[in-house]
Design a protein around this motif. Structure first.
Motif, PDB file in Angstrom:
ATOM      1  N   LEU A   1       0.825  -1.208   0.000  1.00 11.97           N
ATOM      2  CA  LEU A   1       0.000   0.000   0.000  1.00 11.97           C
ATOM      3  C   LEU A   1       0.861   1.260   0.000  1.00 11.97           C
ATOM      4  N   ASP A   2       1.972   1.220   0.737  1.00 13.72           N
ATOM      5  CA  ASP A   2       2.887   2.360   0.738  1.00 13.72           C
ATOM      6  C   ASP A   2       3.415   2.617  -0.672  1.00 13.72           C
ATOM      7  N   GLU A   3       3.782   1.534  -1.370  1.00 11.40           N
ATOM      8  CA  GLU A   3       4.292   1.670  -2.731  1.00 11.40           C
ATOM      9  C   GLU A   3       3.232   2.270  -3.651  1.00 11.40           C
ATOM     10  N   GLU A   4       1.999   1.759  -3.556  1.00  7.85           N
ATOM     11  CA  GLU A   4       0.934   2.262  -4.410  1.00  7.85           C
ATOM     12  C   GLU A   4       0.628   3.729  -4.115  1.00  7.85           C
ATOM     13  N   ALA A   5       0.629   4.094  -2.839  1.00 12.95           N
ATOM     14  CA  ALA A   5       0.362   5.484  -2.471  1.00 12.95           C
ATOM     15  C   ALA A   5       1.440   6.411  -3.023  1.00 12.95           C
ATOM     16  N   ASP A   6       2.699   5.978  -2.951  1.00 15.62           N
ATOM     17  CA  ASP A   6       3.792   6.802  -3.479  1.00 15.62           C
ATOM     18  C   ASP A   6       3.676   6.967  -4.997  1.00 15.62           C
ATOM     19  N   LEU A   7       3.340   5.884  -5.690  1.00 18.16           N
ATOM     20  CA  LEU A   7       3.167   5.957  -7.138  1.00 18.16           C
ATOM     21  C   LEU A   7       2.017   6.893  -7.506  1.00 18.16           C
ATOM     22  N   ALA A   8       0.912   6.780  -6.753  1.00 10.89           N
ATOM     23  CA  ALA A   8      -0.242   7.643  -7.009  1.00 10.89           C
ATOM     24  C   ALA A   8       0.115   9.104  -6.763  1.00 10.89           C
ATOM     25  N   ALA A   9       0.832   9.366  -5.668  1.00  9.61           N
ATOM     26  CA  ALA A   9       1.223  10.739  -5.347  1.00  9.61           C
ATOM     27  C   ALA A   9       2.136  11.306  -6.424  1.00  9.61           C
ATOM     28  N   ASP A  10       3.065  10.494  -6.908  1.00 15.74           N
ATOM     29  CA  ASP A  10       3.970  10.959  -7.976  1.00 15.74           C
ATOM     30  C   ASP A  10       3.185  11.299  -9.241  1.00 15.74           C
ATOM     31  N   PHE A  11       2.204  10.445  -9.567  1.00 16.84           N
ATOM     32  CA  PHE A  11       1.398  10.700 -10.765  1.00 16.84           C
ATOM     33  C   PHE A  11       0.617  12.002 -10.617  1.00 16.84           C
ATOM     34  N   ILE A  12      -0.006  12.202  -9.460  1.00 21.44           N
ATOM     35  CA  ILE A  12      -0.807  13.400  -9.248  1.00 21.44           C
ATOM     36  C   ILE A  12       0.073  14.643  -9.238  1.00 21.44           C
ATOM     37  N   GLU A  13       1.249  14.541  -8.633  1.00 19.94           N
ATOM     38  CA  GLU A  13       2.171  15.676  -8.619  1.00 19.94           C
ATOM     39  C   GLU A  13       2.567  16.073 -10.042  1.00 19.94           C
ATOM     40  N   GLY A  14       2.819  15.070 -10.877  1.00 18.34           N
ATOM     41  CA  GLY A  14       3.141  15.366 -12.275  1.00 18.34           C
ATOM     42  C   GLY A  14       1.977  16.012 -13.000  1.00 18.34           C
ATOM     43  N   LEU A  15       0.764  15.547 -12.691  1.00 22.22           N
ATOM     44  CA  LEU A  15      -0.423  16.129 -13.312  1.00 22.22           C
ATOM     45  C   LEU A  15      -0.616  17.577 -12.887  1.00 22.22           C
ATOM     46  N   LEU A  16      -0.408  17.856 -11.611  1.00 23.78           N
ATOM     47  CA  LEU A  16      -0.536  19.230 -11.122  1.00 23.78           C
ATOM     48  C   LEU A  16       0.478  20.138 -11.821  1.00 23.78           C
TER      49      LEU A  16
ATOM     50  N   GLU B   1       1.221  -3.838 -12.006  1.00 21.90           N
ATOM     51  CA  GLU B   1       0.601  -5.029 -12.612  1.00 21.90           C
ATOM     52  C   GLU B   1      -0.264  -5.787 -11.615  1.00 21.90           C
ATOM     53  N   ARG B   2      -0.935  -5.041 -10.769  1.00 23.06           N
ATOM     54  CA  ARG B   2      -1.916  -5.623  -9.848  1.00 23.06           C
ATOM     55  C   ARG B   2      -2.988  -4.576  -9.555  1.00 23.06           C
ATOM     56  N   ARG B   3      -4.113  -5.028  -9.069  1.00 21.16           N
ATOM     57  CA  ARG B   3      -5.210  -4.109  -8.762  1.00 21.16           C
ATOM     58  C   ARG B   3      -4.807  -3.198  -7.610  1.00 21.16           C
ATOM     59  N   THR B   4      -5.105  -1.932  -7.747  1.00 25.88           N
ATOM     60  CA  THR B   4      -4.662  -0.962  -6.756  1.00 25.88           C
ATOM     61  C   THR B   4      -5.715  -0.726  -5.677  1.00 25.88           C
ATOM     62  N   HIS B   5      -5.250  -0.269  -4.519  1.00 24.07           N
ATOM     63  CA  HIS B   5      -6.140   0.026  -3.395  1.00 24.07           C
ATOM     64  C   HIS B   5      -5.992   1.478  -2.968  1.00 24.07           C
ATOM     65  N   VAL B   6      -5.755   2.372  -3.927  1.00 22.93           N
ATOM     66  CA  VAL B   6      -5.561   3.792  -3.622  1.00 22.93           C
ATOM     67  C   VAL B   6      -6.861   4.552  -3.865  1.00 22.93           C
ATOM     68  N   ARG B   7      -7.218   5.365  -2.892  1.00 22.81           N
ATOM     69  CA  ARG B   7      -8.410   6.203  -3.020  1.00 22.81           C
ATOM     70  C   ARG B   7      -7.961   7.656  -3.016  1.00 22.81           C
ATOM     71  N   VAL B   8      -8.402   8.395  -4.034  1.00 26.44           N
ATOM     72  CA  VAL B   8      -7.956   9.775  -4.226  1.00 26.44           C
ATOM     73  C   VAL B   8      -9.052  10.737  -3.773  1.00 26.44           C
ATOM     74  N   ASP B   9      -8.635  11.797  -3.086  1.00 27.17           N
ATOM     75  CA  ASP B   9      -9.568  12.834  -2.669  1.00 27.17           C
ATOM     76  C   ASP B   9      -8.942  14.191  -2.965  1.00 27.17           C
ATOM     77  N   VAL B  10      -9.775  15.205  -3.068  1.00 31.42           N
ATOM     78  CA  VAL B  10      -9.314  16.582  -3.268  1.00 31.42           C
ATOM     79  C   VAL B  10      -9.981  17.469  -2.229  1.00 31.42           C
ATOM     80  N   GLU B  11      -9.162  18.041  -1.360  1.00 32.71           N
ATOM     81  CA  GLU B  11      -9.624  18.978  -0.334  1.00 32.71           C
ATOM     82  C   GLU B  11     -10.796  18.425   0.488  1.00 32.71           C
ATOM     83  N   GLY B  12     -10.753  17.141   0.770  1.00 36.38           N
ATOM     84  CA  GLY B  12     -11.733  16.533   1.660  1.00 36.38           C
ATOM     85  C   GLY B  12     -13.110  16.322   1.060  1.00 36.38           C
ATOM     86  N   TYR B  13     -13.242  16.469  -0.258  1.00 38.42           N
ATOM     87  CA  TYR B  13     -14.564  16.345  -0.886  1.00 38.42           C
ATOM     88  C   TYR B  13     -15.169  14.968  -0.617  1.00 38.42           C
ATOM     89  N   ARG B  14     -14.402  13.914  -0.857  1.00 38.99           N
ATOM     90  CA  ARG B  14     -14.963  12.565  -0.674  1.00 38.99           C
ATOM     91  C   ARG B  14     -15.335  12.309   0.784  1.00 38.99           C
TER      92      ARG B  14
END
Length: 200
Positions: free
Chosen positions: A50-65, A119-132
């Motif tokens: 989960l730590d790995e997936e969260a880091d990958l997700a954060a990197d992707f979002i940072e690049g998008l921003l 290459e596996r199903r992810t368990h990352v949930r994304v939120d923006v400013e507490g909306y979810r």
């Protein structure tokens, strides 16, 4: 698996577990562990995943921003079976969109990006400013109202469509209330939680 599954206790639910075929009655989609497909992992190994997936997700979002030239701070929280990545201080509702539509699209982009790398199903949930989280609390309030209504009338109440994680939260709330039970029915993206009288 039928379109209706019943759960009488709290479970653990990831995204998209509804596609699992022939799940046993005591473990429907919304009550199965987020570690589905990783049952052989120890808690420590799952936390590392989960730590790995969260880091990958954060990197992707940072690049998008950066590409969108948007501000934003990224916060990561990892629980026993779920990783949460929240974008704070964006300064606008651009990443949320009308009724969360843009946020849903961002969630899907993150899911695809992380799954492509792991290459596996992810368990990352994304939120923006507490909306979810705000929406989830509103859903909890509606679920509490439904529980009270079911206790008073003895008739089932169907909640609005939710994703698998949100349904899991409602199932947990119902299970902790006592005197009522819950089921999931329908198909994505219109799958719903039904609050009903507890079986004797």
């Amino acid at each position: 698996m039928s379109d209706t599954d019943t759960t009488n206790g709290p479970g653990e639910a990831p995204d998209e577990l509804d596609d699992a075929p022939d799940a046993p009655a005591e473990a429907p989609d919304d009550a199965q562990a987020a570690s589905a497909g990783a049952e052989e992992l120890t808690p420590e190994q799952l936390l590392e995943l989960l730590d790995e997936e969260a880091d990958l997700a954060a990197d992707f979002i940072e690049g998008l921003l950066d590409r969108l030239d948007l501000p934003g701070d990224i916060e990561i929280e990892v629980t026993d079976n779920q990783a949460f990545v929240t974008v704070q201080d964006v300064g606008s509702g651009l990443l949320i969109g009308r009724r969360g539509a843009t946020l849903d699209a961002l969630q899907e982009l993150v899911r695809c990006a992380v799954q492509r790398q792991t290459e596996r199903r992810t368990h990352v949930r994304v939120d923006v400013e507490g909306y979810r989280e705000r929406q989830l609390e509103k859903q909890r309030d509606k679920c509490r109202d439904a529980i009270a209504q079911v206790r008073e009338s003895g008739e089932a109440v169907t909640l609005e469509p939710m994703d698998a994680y949100e349904r899991k939260m409602m199932h947990d709330l119902v299970a902790s209330a006592g005197g009522v039970s819950s089921a999931s029915e329908g198909v994505e993206p219109r799958r719903r939680v039904v609050v009903q009288p507890a079986e004797d």
